[in-house]
Design a protein around this motif. Structure first.
Motif, PDB file in Angstrom:
ATOM      1  N   ASP A   1      42.356  54.589  -6.101  1.00 41.98           N
ATOM      2  CA  ASP A   1      41.595  54.481  -7.350  1.00 41.98           C
ATOM      3  C   ASP A   1      40.197  53.908  -7.172  1.00 41.98           C
ATOM      4  O   ASP A   1      39.291  54.223  -7.934  1.00 41.98           O
ATOM      5  N   LEU A   2      40.047  53.005  -6.173  1.00 44.50           N
ATOM      6  CA  LEU A   2      38.754  52.327  -6.040  1.00 44.50           C
ATOM      7  C   LEU A   2      37.994  52.793  -4.800  1.00 44.50           C
ATOM      8  O   LEU A   2      36.895  52.323  -4.524  1.00 44.50           O
ATOM      9  N   GLY A   3      38.621  53.665  -4.018  1.00 45.03           N
ATOM     10  CA  GLY A   3      37.956  54.206  -2.832  1.00 45.03           C
ATOM     11  C   GLY A   3      37.765  53.189  -1.720  1.00 45.03           C
ATOM     12  O   GLY A   3      36.886  53.345  -0.874  1.00 45.03           O
ATOM     13  N   LEU A   4      38.581  52.124  -1.709  1.00 43.41           N
ATOM     14  CA  LEU A   4      38.434  51.133  -0.639  1.00 43.41           C
ATOM     15  C   LEU A   4      39.025  51.650   0.659  1.00 43.41           C
ATOM     16  O   LEU A   4      40.030  52.363   0.647  1.00 43.41           O
ATOM     17  N   PRO A   5      38.424  51.287   1.806  1.00 42.58           N
ATOM     18  CA  PRO A   5      39.044  51.636   3.088  1.00 42.58           C
ATOM     19  C   PRO A   5      40.391  50.937   3.230  1.00 42.58           C
ATOM     20  O   PRO A   5      40.603  49.880   2.621  1.00 42.58           O
ATOM     21  N   SER A   6      41.284  51.504   4.023  1.00 40.02           N
ATOM     22  CA  SER A   6      42.628  50.949   4.157  1.00 40.02           C
ATOM     23  C   SER A   6      42.579  49.511   4.679  1.00 40.02           C
ATOM     24  O   SER A   6      43.376  48.666   4.277  1.00 40.02           O
ATOM     25  N   TYR A   7      41.603  49.227   5.580  1.00 40.04           N
ATOM     26  CA  TYR A   7      41.498  47.859   6.097  1.00 40.04           C
ATOM     27  C   TYR A   7      41.223  46.874   4.962  1.00 40.04           C
ATOM     28  O   TYR A   7      41.904  45.855   4.828  1.00 40.04           O
ATOM     29  N   ASP A   8      40.221  47.197   4.141  1.00 43.08           N
ATOM     30  CA  ASP A   8      39.866  46.310   3.022  1.00 43.08           C
ATOM     31  C   ASP A   8      41.070  46.107   2.103  1.00 43.08           C
ATOM     32  O   ASP A   8      41.394  44.973   1.721  1.00 43.08           O
ATOM     33  N   ALA A   9      41.711  47.214   1.747  1.00 44.50           N
ATOM     34  CA  ALA A   9      42.840  47.153   0.814  1.00 44.50           C
ATOM     35  C   ALA A   9      43.941  46.266   1.384  1.00 44.50           C
ATOM     36  O   ALA A   9      44.573  45.494   0.663  1.00 44.50           O
ATOM     37  N   GLY A  10      44.154  46.363   2.702  1.00 48.75           N
ATOM     38  CA  GLY A  10      45.176  45.549   3.361  1.00 48.75           C
ATOM     39  C   GLY A  10      44.846  44.066   3.292  1.00 48.75           C
ATOM     40  O   GLY A  10      45.703  43.239   2.973  1.00 48.75           O
ATOM     41  N   VAL A  11      43.590  43.709   3.586  1.00 49.56           N
ATOM     42  CA  VAL A  11      43.180  42.302   3.565  1.00 49.56           C
ATOM     43  C   VAL A  11      43.266  41.747   2.142  1.00 49.56           C
ATOM     44  O   VAL A  11      43.795  40.667   1.908  1.00 49.56           O
TER      45      VAL A  11
END
Lengths: 97, 490
Positions: free
Chosen positions: B317-327
């Motif tokens: 939904d927000l287009g965040l990279p998987s790394y960011d979303a994980g952190v």
């Protein structure tokens, strides 16, 4: 009923961290046999359905409340030995589960 | 992907399964009304039940059952009504009853699993075998004079044991699994997952097999590891040890070992022949745990959106990279914080900028000050206001860091800070030109060299101008005006 094997008695003693002489092992072998024989008598009784547990009763549960008072001295009253508020026991090394 | 190779060149594959003990977040113990608070004086939080006095009876804590059911639901396991408590018999001074009340052949929950995400293998589902409830033992310490000191405050603490299938193939996967599981425990508030206080501990089963073969090798069990890092290190060590033995044609004996975190080795604790004969039998003092299906359904409703699901949503939904979303989703409070701020802006660039601030400056400050994610002093709204000042060109990114530090100390509108401190970015062309001209006049040699082709001096001029403007020059305007005046392209 045959008496339990001496090695079975030694095994159970080992689990309880007890060591016995051969003479003691023979004594306990006889006592084990006597206990097992006593239990066997119970097995001769006719089994009656539904008297073991009342399965209609819900599991009793208690609310998550702290109601116990701190009684460290009472808890330690029968301790064979203590150091401060610790129980003091012969050292046993190596952890358990 | 790490390839494990023996001296012979043969490739091996580690096979890892974990057993995690998590303390349930209750006020009182599992079978008695003693407190669970950590850090009391020895033997101040115990009673006749948890010290194993004769004639006492256990009564189960309803909240502990509820939390265990919530965990089972959160991991998609099947909750069984009629699970049975059993006595697990062994003798040890910190186990006053001579048995632990655990569950054996009829556990509370079977199945379910946990998603992990590692750089090496990507997303992977780790299956769970079972989850059961049990009470903890006390704690013994060694006095050094041939005696042990026993503290029974921990005795009777409510635990869940979470047993995984042997689905992990590397120490990285094992660590990722532990982190994912701890995250679930914390999101659901089933456990605080505090590793220093012993609320989250792990036993690891490890074996190796020749790559591409099916049968499991002989396993070792590593006991009671209480940090992610130690689990990784202990497994690395143990995998290497197993491969060395197997690869040189030797054979392993099944054993139980301890990780020595100082010497960085695993130490033999006991072999298979000493393996415990626990003589499990049903606990006669407790009835099977009958569960009302409507209660179980009610508890299932309380499971919140979990980290994995939330991370997927942040990406989609927000287009965040998987790394960011994980952190951002690792801790529920941090994800809540991000989400509150994210709700106040509306473009992927802004969401990414918020993510950068939180992953960078916010987490850095928390770490420096040893704070957890519940204690972020800057309100989400303030962070969004700060971001707007950058986007609108009011302040530079560099000045924004200084405003951030001020916000950390005081809850005020960042625009007020910028105003009061006179930190507004200067974008006025005339003012910038005046400064550039004076810098050029002061450095005639550099100007000549630059114009003769030594273009890397450009950075020198930018630096001089920014310094003269105390970092408040609008970098875009400064660059543009520098080009105009220095390159004479105006």
């Amino acid at each position: 009923m045959t008496a339990p094997d001496p090695s079975a008695v030694a095994h159970v003693a080992g689990l309880a961290r007890l060591k016995f002489s051969d003479e003691e092992l023979r004594l306990f072998q006889q006592e084990f046999a006597a206990i097992l024989e006593m239990v066997e008598v119970l097995e001769e009784l006719p089994a009656v359905e539904g008297v073991d547990t009342d399965s209609s009763a819900p599991t009793p549960m208690r609310p998550d409340a702290v109601t116990n008072a701190n009684l460290p001295d009472a808890m330690l009253a029968n301790a064979p030995d203590r150091e401060g508020y610790h129980f003091r026991v012969p050292a046993v090394l190596g952890g358990e589960d | 992907m790490t390839i494990w190779t023996g001296a012979s060149g043969t490739e091996y594959e580690p096979v890892i399964g974990l057993e995690v003990h998590a303390q349930l977040r209750t006020a009182s113990k599992l079978f008695c009304a003693c407190p669970t608070v950590f850090g009391a004086e020895p033997n101040h939080h115990c009673c006749p039940v948890c010290t194993g006095m004769p004639g006492t009876l256990p009564v189960i804590n309803r909240r502990a059952v509820e939390l265990a059911i919530r965990l089972c639901t959160a991991v998609g396991g099947t909750v069984h009504s009629g699970s049975v408590f059993s006595r697990k018999n062994y003798f040890y001074p910190d186990l006053p009853n001579g048995y632990q009340i655990s569950q054996f052949d009829k556990p509370l929950c079977t199945g379910g699993g946990v998603w992990i995400d590692t750089e090496e293998t990507g997303r992977k589902f780790i299956r769970l075998t079972r989850i059961h409830m049990e009470n903890d033992a006390g704690k013994s310490s060694h006095s050094g004079d041939g005696h042990s000191l026993v503290d029974l405050n921990r005795s009777g603490m409510p635990l869940c044991e979470i047993v995984s299938e042997a689905d992990m193939r590397s120490p990285q996967e094992a660590m990722a699994y532990m982190k994912a599981l701890r995250s679930i425990l914390r999101y659901t508030e089933v456990s605080d997952g505090n590793m220093e206080e012993g609320s989250f501990r792990c036993d690891a089963n490890i074996s190796v097999r020749v790559m591409g073969t099916e049968p499991f090798g002989t396993k070792s069990e590593l006991k009671n590891i209480n940090s992610f890092r130690f689990v990784g290190q202990a497994l690395e060590y143990e995998i290497r040890r197993h491969i060395d033995v197997v690869d040189s044609g030797g054979s392993l004996e099944q054993d139980t070992r301890l990780w020595d975190s100082k010497k960085h080795v695993t130490m033999f604790m006991r072999g298979k022949e000493d393996a415990h004969d626990y003589r499990y039998f049903p606990e006669p003092d407790l009835l099977p745990l009958d569960l009302d299906p409507s209660w179980v359904a009610e508890i299932a409703e309380t499971v919140p959106e979990l980290a994995d699901e939330r991370s997927q949503r942040f990406q989609a939904d927000l287009g965040l990279p998987s790394y960011d979303a994980g952190v951002l989703t690792a801790e529920r409070e941090l994800a809540d914080y991000f989400e509150e701020a994210a709700g106040m802006v509306s473009t992927p660039d802004e969401w990414k900028a918020l993510s950068n601030w939180i992953m960078g400056d916010v987490l850095r400050r928390l770490k420096e000050e040893n704070l957890d994610t519940t204690a972020i002093p800057i309100r989400p709204q303030r962070l969004v206001q700060l971001l707007a000042l950058i986007t609108d060109g009011v302040i530079s990114g560099k000045i924004a860091k200084k405003v951030f530090d001020e916000l950390w100390e005081h809850d005020v509108d960042p625009a007020t800070i910028v105003e009061d401190r006179g930190w507004k970015q200067v974008s006025d062309t005339a003012a910038i030109d005046t400064i550039i001209q004076s810098i050029l006049a002061d450095n005639p040699n550099e100007v000549e060299e630059y114009r003769a082709g030594k273009t890397k001096l450009r950075g020198f001029f930018v630096g001089q101008v920014m310094r003269a403007m105390r970092g408040q020059g609008n970098p875009q305007v400064v660059n543009q005006r520098l080009s105009a005046l220095l390159d004479n392209t105006n």
